[in-house]
Every structure is written in structure tokens, then in C-alpha cells.
Scaffold this motif. Sequence first.
Motif, PDB file in Angstrom:
ATOM      1  N   LYS A 254       0.811  -1.217   0.000  1.00  0.00           N
ATOM      2  CA  LYS A 254       0.000   0.000   0.000  1.00  0.00           C
ATOM      3  C   LYS A 254       0.847   1.272   0.000  1.00  0.00           C
ATOM      4  N   ALA A 255       2.043   1.206   0.556  1.00  0.00           N
ATOM      5  CA  ALA A 255       2.886   2.403   0.658  1.00  0.00           C
ATOM      6  C   ALA A 255       4.343   1.974   0.710  1.00  0.00           C
ATOM      7  N   GLY A 256       5.243   2.958   0.511  1.00  0.00           N
ATOM      8  CA  GLY A 256       6.667   2.700   0.612  1.00  0.00           C
ATOM      9  C   GLY A 256       7.173   1.680  -0.395  1.00  0.00           C
ATOM     10  N   ILE A 257       8.284   1.050  -0.050  1.00  0.00           N
ATOM     11  CA  ILE A 257       8.889   0.031  -0.905  1.00  0.00           C
ATOM     12  C   ILE A 257       7.926  -1.128  -1.135  1.00  0.00           C
ATOM     13  N   GLU A 258       7.087  -1.436  -0.153  1.00  0.00           N
ATOM     14  CA  GLU A 258       6.089  -2.496  -0.315  1.00  0.00           C
ATOM     15  C   GLU A 258       5.212  -2.230  -1.533  1.00  0.00           C
ATOM     16  N   ALA A 259       4.903  -0.977  -1.789  1.00  0.00           N
ATOM     17  CA  ALA A 259       4.059  -0.620  -2.933  1.00  0.00           C
ATOM     18  C   ALA A 259       4.873  -0.473  -4.209  1.00  0.00           C
ATOM     19  N   THR A 260       5.999   0.232  -4.116  1.00  0.00           N
ATOM     20  CA  THR A 260       6.798   0.498  -5.314  1.00  0.00           C
ATOM     21  C   THR A 260       7.311  -0.787  -5.956  1.00  0.00           C
ATOM     22  N   LEU A 261       7.753  -1.711  -5.125  1.00  0.00           N
ATOM     23  CA  LEU A 261       8.319  -2.964  -5.632  1.00  0.00           C
ATOM     24  C   LEU A 261       7.361  -4.133  -5.455  1.00  0.00           C
ATOM     25  N   LEU A 553      17.521   4.561  -3.320  1.00  0.00           N
ATOM     26  CA  LEU A 553      17.219   3.880  -2.067  1.00  0.00           C
ATOM     27  C   LEU A 553      17.350   2.372  -2.242  1.00  0.00           C
ATOM     28  N   LEU A 554      17.617   1.957  -3.471  1.00  0.00           N
ATOM     29  CA  LEU A 554      17.574   0.545  -3.848  1.00  0.00           C
ATOM     30  C   LEU A 554      18.971   0.044  -4.201  1.00  0.00           C
ATOM     31  N   LYS A 555      19.439  -0.969  -3.456  1.00  0.00           N
ATOM     32  CA  LYS A 555      20.780  -1.503  -3.698  1.00  0.00           C
ATOM     33  C   LYS A 555      20.760  -2.786  -4.514  1.00  0.00           C
ATOM     34  N   ASP A 556      19.767  -3.650  -4.236  1.00  0.00           N
ATOM     35  CA  ASP A 556      19.760  -4.942  -4.922  1.00  0.00           C
ATOM     36  C   ASP A 556      18.375  -5.574  -4.840  1.00  0.00           C
ATOM     37  N   VAL A 557      18.069  -6.407  -5.830  1.00  0.00           N
ATOM     38  CA  VAL A 557      16.880  -7.254  -5.811  1.00  0.00           C
ATOM     39  C   VAL A 557      17.356  -8.674  -6.083  1.00  0.00           C
ATOM     40  N   ILE A 558      16.983  -9.608  -5.187  1.00  0.00           N
ATOM     41  CA  ILE A 558      17.518 -10.962  -5.257  1.00  0.00           C
ATOM     42  C   ILE A 558      16.372 -11.964  -5.351  1.00  0.00           C
ATOM     43  N   SER A 559      16.467 -12.875  -6.303  1.00  0.00           N
ATOM     44  CA  SER A 559      15.433 -13.889  -6.498  1.00  0.00           C
ATOM     45  C   SER A 559      15.487 -14.910  -5.361  1.00  0.00           C
ATOM     46  N   PRO A 560      14.414 -15.710  -5.183  1.00  0.00           N
ATOM     47  CA  PRO A 560      14.424 -16.738  -4.127  1.00  0.00           C
ATOM     48  C   PRO A 560      15.564 -17.746  -4.280  1.00  0.00           C
ATOM     49  N   GLU A 561      16.051 -17.907  -5.510  1.00  0.00           N
ATOM     50  CA  GLU A 561      17.164 -18.837  -5.754  1.00  0.00           C
ATOM     51  C   GLU A 561      18.518 -18.214  -5.428  1.00  0.00           C
ATOM     52  N   GLY A 562      18.502 -16.920  -5.048  1.00  0.00           N
ATOM     53  CA  GLY A 562      19.745 -16.241  -4.701  1.00  0.00           C
ATOM     54  C   GLY A 562      20.395 -15.504  -5.845  1.00  0.00           C
ATOM     55  N   ASP A 571      15.113  -0.820 -12.387  1.00  0.00           N
ATOM     56  CA  ASP A 571      15.056   0.632 -12.475  1.00  0.00           C
ATOM     57  C   ASP A 571      14.000   1.082 -13.470  1.00  0.00           C
ATOM     58  N   THR A 572      13.937   0.422 -14.618  1.00  0.00           N
ATOM     59  CA  THR A 572      12.952   0.790 -15.635  1.00  0.00           C
ATOM     60  C   THR A 572      11.546   0.639 -15.087  1.00  0.00           C
ATOM     61  N   ASN A 573      11.317  -0.463 -14.389  1.00  0.00           N
ATOM     62  CA  ASN A 573       9.987  -0.718 -13.825  1.00  0.00           C
ATOM     63  C   ASN A 573       9.627   0.327 -12.778  1.00  0.00           C
ATOM     64  N   ASP A 575      11.000   3.311 -12.292  1.00  0.00           N
ATOM     65  CA  ASP A 575      10.915   4.649 -12.873  1.00  0.00           C
ATOM     66  C   ASP A 575       9.537   4.909 -13.453  1.00  0.00           C
ATOM     67  N   ALA A 576       8.989   3.907 -14.125  1.00  0.00           N
ATOM     68  CA  ALA A 576       7.663   4.057 -14.710  1.00  0.00           C
ATOM     69  C   ALA A 576       6.611   4.259 -13.625  1.00  0.00           C
ATOM     70  N   LYS A 577       6.780   3.565 -12.516  1.00  0.00           N
ATOM     71  CA  LYS A 577       5.805   3.660 -11.429  1.00  0.00           C
ATOM     72  C   LYS A 577       5.831   5.030 -10.762  1.00  0.00           C
ATOM     73  N   ILE A 578       7.018   5.596 -10.567  1.00  0.00           N
ATOM     74  CA  ILE A 578       7.106   6.865  -9.851  1.00  0.00           C
ATOM     75  C   ILE A 578       7.103   8.067 -10.792  1.00  0.00           C
ATOM     76  N   GLY A 579       7.005   7.809 -12.075  1.00  0.00           N
ATOM     77  CA  GLY A 579       6.907   8.902 -13.039  1.00  0.00           C
ATOM     78  C   GLY A 579       8.235   9.551 -13.393  1.00  0.00           C
ATOM     79  N   LYS A 580       9.344   8.851 -13.123  1.00  0.00           N
ATOM     80  CA  LYS A 580      10.661   9.381 -13.454  1.00  0.00           C
ATOM     81  C   LYS A 580      10.924   9.185 -14.941  1.00  0.00           C
ATOM     82  N   THR A 581      11.428  10.220 -15.594  1.00  0.00           N
ATOM     83  CA  THR A 581      11.598  10.144 -17.042  1.00  0.00           C
ATOM     84  C   THR A 581      13.056  10.159 -17.491  1.00  0.00           C
TER      85      THR A 581
END
Length: 702
Positions: A254-261, A553-562, A571-573, A575-581
Motif C-alpha cells: 500500500k505504501a513505501g517500498i512495499e508498494a513500489t516494488l 534507495l535501492l541496492k539490490d533485488v535478489i530472487s528466491p534462488e539467490g 530501475d525501468t519498472n 521509474d515508470a511507477k514513480i513517473g521518473k523520465t
Amino acid sequence: MKGESGIRFNILIVFILMIGIIFIFQLYNLQIVNGASYREQSENRLVREIKVTAPRGEIYDRYGKLIVTSVTGYNVNLYYTKIPKTELNVGLLKLANILEKNGDTYYTNFPLDFETMTFTKSEEGAKTWKQSNKISGDASEYEVIEFFKKKYEIENEDMTEIQKIINMRYEIATKGYSSFKSVTLAKEISKESMLEIEECGNELPGVVVTTYPIRKYVAENVGSHIVGYVGKISSDEYKARKESGYSQNDIIGKAGIEATLEDYLRGEDGVTRLEMDSDGRVTSKEEVEASKMGDSVVLTIDLDLQTKAEEVLAKYIEKIRTGGFAEKCEDANAGSLVVIDTKTSEVLALASYPNYNPDEFTNGISNTEYEKYFSNVDMPMFNRAIQGTYSPGSTFKMVTAIAAIESGVIGLTEQILTHGKYDKGHKPACWIWNGYRSTHGNVDAEKALKVSCNYYFYEVGYRMGIDVLSKYASMFGLGSKTGIELFGESAGTLASREYINKLNERDGKNRQWMIADTLSSSIGQSYNSFTPLQMAYYVATLANGGVKNELTLLKDVISPEGNEVSMMSVDTNVDAKIGKTESTAADLEIDQATLDVVFEGMRSVTGETGGTAYSTFSSFPIEVAGKTGTATPSSGSDHAWFVGFAPYDNPEIAVVCVIEHGGHGSYTAPAVKEVMEEYFGYNNDEVSEKLELRSLDDVLMN
């Protein structure tokens, strides 16, 4: 040849006839010989597929400290079975006793308190409720109990047992259930209850314990505005996401990183197949499709530093409000503190006070808690670090000095003879004139920053004009969104002719830019209004020699497999969500001599007698460059700012603190000092390993 073809054809016919006879025999066996037996088995065997909700990905700080995770929760569900009501009552009573023994609760929406023998509804509401259940409106409480006891075929005589059965039966009747749709009788039960219910499965017909992930905010309130919270998907969110596989009962960021990602943190649900006999007893359980946990997110945040930032914010807001400094500002109630790595523009801390507890939103917030948050005048849900905008006051003066020197309207060491009152525009006066009827005498850029001389900045602002000033402020990112990976960021406002034109278009007026506007803008007032994050970004860029990195604010995204998820796609995803161009990275190409003057002026603020933050940093073991600021809001006490970076000769962090109605910028300097002590290890009995390594590097370099 014809004879051979005829033989083959006859063989084929015989083969087909034999197959047909076998099929007919098998059908006869299934339907006639064993039909009754198979029908009985079919009627007595129910197969259900239950969705297994996948746990969301975890959220960590930059050093791998867990901030948010998911823990296993247990619900008690009941499916309809063909057993007699009396047998159902026995099972429900046993279930209630198990839950109560382990300190768990179950739904009790029956509107009659058995202990006090009073209705939980108003007199009129109770009467209406009775009539809706075909009970006389004048019936007594005891008559109501007798009615439901008879209706539910309860044979027990003990009032406590009757109460437990009625409560559960009423929940079933109210919510409804079937052989394929269960009713939830209890949520978030303990592991002890879960194990006991599983052991007593044969005595609890129709009862199934289901597991589901519960979002757990390990750091509790710390970083709440960063990580955000989750909640049940709304109807609008469901419409937008149902094609992506969301259901109407899903939990969503609903808010914060939970919402953005959300797209990364959300996992893939699984399926479990459950078989029951007609008496509701589980005969087999099979995992058809395993659930898959969502991707985990590593933030640039230092959790220890974030914790310290939030602690000192609360501490100094309280100190200011209660008169712990020279004056009491009783309206001091909120603020923000931001720390950025000057070399990478990674956000190390992003504190907003007051904050909130995300755990309270996970399974639906109560009315009491909702009122506590959303009716609070201090707006704890409001992320002041990225949404609050404030006039920067004197903390803007470094921009004015750089713009004036770089544009050539004043020399590096050129002095201006200051008078108490400026004679142009609206004839504003310097603070030293207003307070002491005195002046700062001959002042150059370095000294003007040290003593925060308004007169000097009025003059250089007048010489270069608003267009040059706003150009340089814009280069530092002031008046624009930083592009941080959070929803709701404010762009703030930058005092400029363009802004005046926008106001005129909006309001249908014909405002003209005046000299007074330029003078006010040069000391960080007028229409200038920026977020604490923008200010921290500006100071980090300044400390980095005018080289502006892309803030994150984002350093890494790691899949369940590591495996690391490509940051380019993330970043592309986002950026589109927060309206960054576009990227915010840039080299402002500021002359080193100009930077040296500004840096020295900021160093003297904290390191020389007469500096507005000297008393705070005079004994600090690391040289700090800083600037205090006091900004006048539309009402109440002045807002208080301190911005700075350290170490002076090799900047690592930029720190910005603003306290709403904090009275004076010098009151916020101690908060920044304590955060720097945390970062550099001086708040411990022994210097941290990080500081020892830094000191060793300095020795080797020298």
C-alpha cells in the motif's frame, strides 16, 4: 492381392469388436456390478483445492540486517459436512476449548454478553435484531438464548458451553459455508493450537487449519515511511491487477517500498489438494503446486543509522518543545532527518517524525488505530522527508554564493560593506540589525556564510537577478523530484519567473516578478520550498565537488534462488511507477576555487568562534562543514534547519535535519552531530572497526 486385403479388413473388424466388448464389459462392471459401491465412495469423498498464498520477499538493509519478513500464520476454517448438528456442536465445543486453552480467540459476533446478560446493541438495535431472527422484540435475554439453543440443537446445560457453541454456530450462520466454501472461525492462532487441532482431526469434523504468510516488520516503527505497509487489495486495485493473477482477498503493498516494488516482492501462489470423507475428516493432503516466495529487496539504508536518526529526531523535538534550549517552542511537533552517501548518492537514512507501526495495517487496522493515525494533527503517516516542503532559509545561501561567483557578479574574495538595512526592494534588514542594531561590516563570501549575513546575499542576489539564481538552484535539483523509489514525492517549488507564470496561468492573475522577490529568494525565502531529501541531495552534490550522482534507495533485488535481478530492468519498472523520465546524474562543472570558498565558509560555521553551530561541533573529533537555517512559515514558530557534510577534507556523508517550528537552526545541529557520531563510531566506548580502517587509510595515504 484382393484376398489379402479382405483378410486384413476382417482382422481389423474383429479387433474393433473385441475392444468394444471390453469397454461394454467395463461399463457394466462400473455401473451395474459395482455401481452402488462407487457411487457411495464418490458421495463420501470430497476433493478441494486450496490456494497456498506465497510469502512476500524480505527486505534488508545495506548490511543484510532484516527489516521486513513473513512468518507463518494459521487460520481455522470449517467446511460443511453431513454430520448431525449435535455432532457438529460437540466438535465446535472441543475446538473452542483448544483455542481458549492456548490463549487464542475465535470470532464472537453474537450480540449478547453472556456474563452480564446484556445486549451489545442499543435497545432499539437489539429489538430490530430479534425481529430479524424471528424472535419477539420483547423477548428477554434468557429467552433469546433458549431460542438459539433450540435452533442449533444444543443439548448442553452448562451456560459456558452453550455460549461457546452459540458463538461459533452464529458465525457460521452469518458468514455461510458449503462443501467447497469454508467459513473462517479463528485467525492467527498459535502453533500450539494448530498442532492440537491437527492431532484431534477425527474429533473435529469439517475443521481444517490453513497456513498463510503474515507480514512481519522486524524493525517495528523504524523505517516505516521507507518500507511502507501492506493491506487487503481494494476494489480499484483488484480491477487493475486481476489480469495479473490477483484475487479479491489478496494482500498488496500500500505504501513505501512495499508498494513500489510490489511486482517483485509478491510471490507465486501454490495449490494444495485436500480430500475429505462425508463426515468432514481429512483423508489425504497433497501439494499440487508449491508456492514460490517473492524476490527479496536490499535497501541502501543503514538500519543502525536509521534507528539513530529517528531517535534523535524525537529527542530534540521534545527538547525544543519543552524549552531545553534558550527558548521554548511549544508547537515543535515534527521533522525529518536524511543522510546520503556523498560519493554514490545512496540514501543511508530517511527519517520522518512522527512515524507509525506497519504491523497494525497487515491484517486490517482497527477503528481505534485508524483514528489514532488519520485523525492525528501531527500526521504520522505523512512522509516529511519526501512530501514535506519547507523554505530552506539560510541553508540556501551556498547556492546564492556559487551562482554569484560562477556568474562573475562578485569575486572570490571581494568584500561588500554591509549596512544593517538594505536600501532596495522592500528594504529588508539583516538579522543582526533586527536583533542588535549592528552590522557585519566588510564581508566576503566565506565570512557571509559563517555569520549568515543577509545583507551580503541581498546585494549579490540583486546584482545577478533571479534568472541566474534559479538556474543554479535548478542545477542542484532544487524544485524537482529526486526520483527516489517511493510514491508521493513532492517536487517542491523553486522561486523563479517560470513559477510566477504558472501561478498566473492557474489563478488567472498578472503577478509581476519584483525586486523584493529576488532579495527574499537569495536568502532562501520567497517561493522557495523544498523537501528535506532535495536539500540532502543538494548538499551531497555540493560535497561531491558539484558532481551529481543518481540518487537511490535501492541496492539490490535478489530472487528466491539467490540470483541478482537485473537492476536495469528493476530501475525501468520503478521509474515508470514513480513517473521518473530521465537520469538526474550530472557534473555541474563548478570551479574548484568557488567550491573552496563555499566549503571554507561552511567549515567556519562549525569550526570557528562566531560560527552559528560552533558550540555544537567545537569539540567534535572530525571536521564538519555545515550551515544553519531558520525559515519563517505562515504561522507558528520558525522552522529550524541544519545541513552539513563530513569529513570536511574527504566528505563521506551529507546530513540534513529540519524540525517544524523548531525555533532556530542551531537547535537542530546537535541532532546531526549525534547521527554523525553514530556513523563514524564515536558513540561507542571503542572506536568502530569502520573508523579504524578509515584512520589507517589516512595514515597510509599521508
